[in-house]
Scaffold this motif. Structure first.
Motif, PDB file in Angstrom:
ATOM      1  N   VAL A   1       0.900  -1.255   0.117  1.00 14.92           N
ATOM      2  CA  VAL A   1      -0.054   0.028   0.168  1.00 14.92           C
ATOM      3  C   VAL A   1       0.889   1.218   0.003  1.00 14.92           C
ATOM      4  O   VAL A   1       2.061   1.069   0.265  1.00 14.92           O
ATOM      5  CB  VAL A   1      -1.005   0.118   1.380  1.00 14.92           C
TER       6      VAL A   1
ATOM      7  N   GLN B   1       0.345  -6.752  10.078  1.00 15.12           N
ATOM      8  CA  GLN B   1      -0.642  -7.360   9.126  1.00 15.12           C
ATOM      9  C   GLN B   1      -1.884  -7.472   9.813  1.00 15.12           C
ATOM     10  O   GLN B   1      -3.052  -7.581   9.479  1.00 15.12           O
ATOM     11  CB  GLN B   1       0.084  -8.470   8.401  1.00 15.12           C
TER      12      GLN B   1
ATOM     13  N   ARG C   1      -4.077  -4.684  10.637  1.00 16.69           N
ATOM     14  CA  ARG C   1      -4.415  -3.688   9.534  1.00 16.69           C
ATOM     15  C   ARG C   1      -5.734  -3.031   9.991  1.00 16.69           C
ATOM     16  O   ARG C   1      -5.563  -1.622   9.800  1.00 16.69           O
ATOM     17  CB  ARG C   1      -4.603  -4.370   8.375  1.00 16.69           C
ATOM     18  N   ALA C   2      -7.033  -3.733  10.310  1.00 18.80           N
ATOM     19  CA  ALA C   2      -7.875  -2.825  10.577  1.00 18.80           C
ATOM     20  C   ALA C   2      -8.003  -1.894  11.554  1.00 18.80           C
ATOM     21  O   ALA C   2      -8.267  -0.783  11.647  1.00 18.80           O
ATOM     22  CB  ALA C   2      -9.126  -3.911  10.703  1.00 18.80           C
TER      23      ALA C   2
ATOM     24  N   PRO D   1      -5.369   0.479   4.746  1.00 13.46           N
ATOM     25  CA  PRO D   1      -6.216  -0.082   3.468  1.00 13.46           C
ATOM     26  C   PRO D   1      -5.768  -1.284   2.770  1.00 13.46           C
ATOM     27  O   PRO D   1      -4.619  -1.788   2.971  1.00 13.46           O
ATOM     28  CB  PRO D   1      -6.010   1.228   2.593  1.00 13.46           C
ATOM     29  N   LYS D   2      -6.580  -1.681   2.142  1.00 12.47           N
ATOM     30  CA  LYS D   2      -6.260  -3.114   1.523  1.00 12.47           C
ATOM     31  C   LYS D   2      -5.398  -2.987   0.567  1.00 12.47           C
ATOM     32  O   LYS D   2      -5.363  -1.798  -0.248  1.00 12.47           O
ATOM     33  CB  LYS D   2      -7.430  -3.721   0.996  1.00 12.47           C
TER      34      LYS D   2
ATOM     35  N   GLY E   1      -1.249  -7.286  -0.339  1.00 12.75           N
ATOM     36  CA  GLY E   1      -1.061  -8.171   0.383  1.00 12.75           C
ATOM     37  C   GLY E   1       0.166  -9.010   0.544  1.00 12.75           C
ATOM     38  O   GLY E   1       0.216 -10.014   0.864  1.00 12.75           O
TER      39      GLY E   1
END
Length: 580
Positions: A532, A566, A569-570, A575-576, A579
């Motif tokens: 990202v 990781q 993340r939330a 953001p996604k 990965g």
């Protein structure tokens, strides 16, 4: 013995040409009275004509100069001769080294700052002719002058509104910082406290100085020390007192109050009780608070606290009732005043830590440079403000700094680095105390390196020395614990053992250098690993990586740190991405 105060004394002093207020004339006579008392009773009963002679003939002694000082003296005397031969002055030039250099020389203290007083011309005019002379090949050869021996001319302008009455010319000469200024006397208009500075005699110049021990001259032409006040006797008695009546001396320049405190503590002399009595006079304090620039107050305080006896300076400030005049915001009419009844505990505690410094001790760990030592004394000075509640912020605009920072910023015009340190010490004190208590109580989490290490990194934000913040918390708790309601329940040794145990624990879990810990992964690498672009989430994510690193001190691969980011993340708002 006949009465000393008789009408003729008034007229003798008045006939000398002192254009002064009546109280100043009386002050001058009282100064002469002191001088005569030192010389003996027989002198006091001399007829009026003898008073005049004694008032103008100084007490003298001699000083042995070093070869370098002799070189400087010879150069300056040649400059005076050069000016005399040019015919630019009506009277021959007489040069005197004045004040602090003479005092320190008599005390056996080395000094490289020399004030030079000139009888017939301004300092700037003299320095310009001096530089002209020093450009001549014969002068260069005679005095063995190297190119680096003669510096540039700097002029410091007068500012009477802030009691900076003197215009001074400064030049670097033969390794000395030499100030040049003409001999001066002060005359006052009835409607102004600011004196008009005029050319004066050596005696008139001596009388307008802050202390008798600073009113001594070394006459370069005669090679003798000249004492027109009682400076030599006061040096012998180790006494700091004013040449004239103290109240008028301080009202003429209120900064002299702080200067006397500095000299008394630095030289380990005693302040004259007559001066002490008026140093805390409300009129003098008002003048000090309102008339003197806070920059000058700050400079004087810095000189005090960087000296050899900083605790003594704060003790004088406390004893003489100067605290609320120095440590305040004079521009704020509604500025509160802290309770300083137990302030002594803070500066006594700091001094005790300093004097008992050993490897690994509290002072050794927390104060690691000369600058840090000065900042430590400032923090000790403002500790009482920690118990003053900050005004509630209206919610509009940026909140003002805490009161303790306002005092440092506005009261002594401290630089931004010191102001930021004070703010950080105030803001982080509660968290510091909670961790100290946790270690003392052996809380289950005290082995968690990341908890302590991340806290230290946060305290050290903007390079605000976290160690000094811990010291500030210690000194504040000393006031509350050793001087508050619990006084007597905890001894000083017990109190300090708790703080020593806290620092020992930080050393044992190896987090002392947490602020300088080198990250295993930087922002660019983390963004690439997460797939990202960088965003607002980055700082928090990097903190997660550093906390992981603190928990795994032997790790050299950041993969575990990336994996933890990781997994969160939330929570971190990342953001996604691809990965990776």
């Amino acid at each position: 013995m006949r009465p000393l105060l008789r009408p003729s004394a008034y007229f003798i002093w008045n006939s000398y040409g002192y254009k002064s207020r009546p109280q100043r004339i009386i002050s001058q006579f009282l100064m002469l009275k002191r001088k005569l008392e030192v010389l003996g009773e027989d002198s006091i009963v001399q007829p009026p004509s003898q008073f005049r002679k004694m008032a103008t003939q100084p007490v003298t002694t001699t000083i042995e100069l070093t070869p370098k000082e002799t070189q400087l003296k010879d150069l300056l005397l040649d400059a005076a001769k050069f000016i005399d031969e040019s015919g630019e002055t009506r009277d021959p030039v007489v040069l005197r080294w004045a004040g602090g250099w003479v005092r320190d020389k008599l005390l056996g203290i080395e000094s490289h700052d020399i004030d030079t007083a000139i009888n017939t011309m301004t300092g700037e005019a003299f320095v310009l002719k001096l530089r002209e002379l020093c450009e001549q090949p014969d002068t260069i050869k005679k005095h063995a002058i190297a190119e680096s021996d003669i510096g540039g001319l700097h002029k410091i302008a007068a500012n009477p509104e802030k009691s900076k009455h003197l215009e001074t010319a400064t030049i670097r000469l033969l390794g000395y910082d030499v100030d040049f200024v003409n001999l001066r006397k002060e005359t006052y208009a009835q409607d102004s406290r600011n004196p008009q500075m005029e050319f004066g005699t050596a005696e008139e110049d001596a009388l307008r100085r802050d202390a008798t021990v600073n009113a001594l001259f070394y006459n370069l032409n005669t090679g003798k020390v000249e004492d027109f006040t009682t400076g030599l006797a006061d040096m012998k008695s180790r006494l700091i007192r004013t040449p004239l009546e103290p109240f008028q001396t301080f009202m003429d320049d209120p900064l002299r109050v702080l200067r006397l405190v500095r000299f008394a503590s630095r030289l380990e002399f005693t302040i004259d009780p007559a001066a002490e009595k008026v140093m805390g006079d409300p009129r003098v304090l008002d003048a000090l608070r309102l008339k003197i620039s806070r920059e000058r107050v700050g400079v004087e305080l810095e000189k005090m606290l960087k000296g050899k006896h900083p605790r003594k300076c704060l003790e004088y400030i406390n004893h003489l009732g100067l605290y609320h005049t120095i440590f305040t915001d004079p521009s704020n009419e509604h500025m509160p005043t802290p309770n300083i009844s137990t302030w002594k505990i803070a500066y006594d505690c700091l001094d005790s830590l300093r004097l008992n410094k050993t490897p690994g001790s509290i002072y050794d760990v927390l104060v690691r440079s000369d600058e840090a030592a000065y900042h430590a004394w400032i923090l000790a000075a403002v500790c009482p403000w920690e118990n003053v509640e900050d005004p509630k912020h209206s919610g509009k605009g940026k909140p003002p700094p805490p009161l303790v920072t306002q005092v440092v910023r506005e009261g002594i015009k401290a630089p931004s680095k010191l102001c930021e340190l004070t703010t950080a010490a105030h803001n982080n004190r509660a968290e510091i105390m909670s961790l100290v208590t946790a270690v003392s109580d052996k809380a289950p989490f005290i082995t968690e390196r990341d908890r302590f290490g991340m806290a230290i990194r946060q305290w050290n934000n903007k390079n605000c020395d976290w160690r000094l913040q811990v010291l500030y918390a210690l000194l504040h708790e000393a006031i509350d614990t050793l001087g508050g309601e619990s006084n007597g329940q905890v001894t000083k040794d017990e109190f300090l053992r708790k703080w020593q145990a806290f620092l020992d624990h930080l050393h044992e879990i190896d987090v002392m250098e947490a602020p300088s810990l080198k990250r295993l992964i930087d922002g660019t690498q983390l963004s690439k690993a997460l797939g990202v672009k960088p965003g607002r989430w980055m700082n928090q994510a990097l903190d997660v990586c550093v906390a992981w690193q603190l928990r795994h001190p032997e790790a050299t691969d950041p993969a575990g740190a990336v994996e933890e980011v990781q997994s969160r993340r939330a929570e971190l708002g990342i953001p996604k991405g691809t990965g990776k």
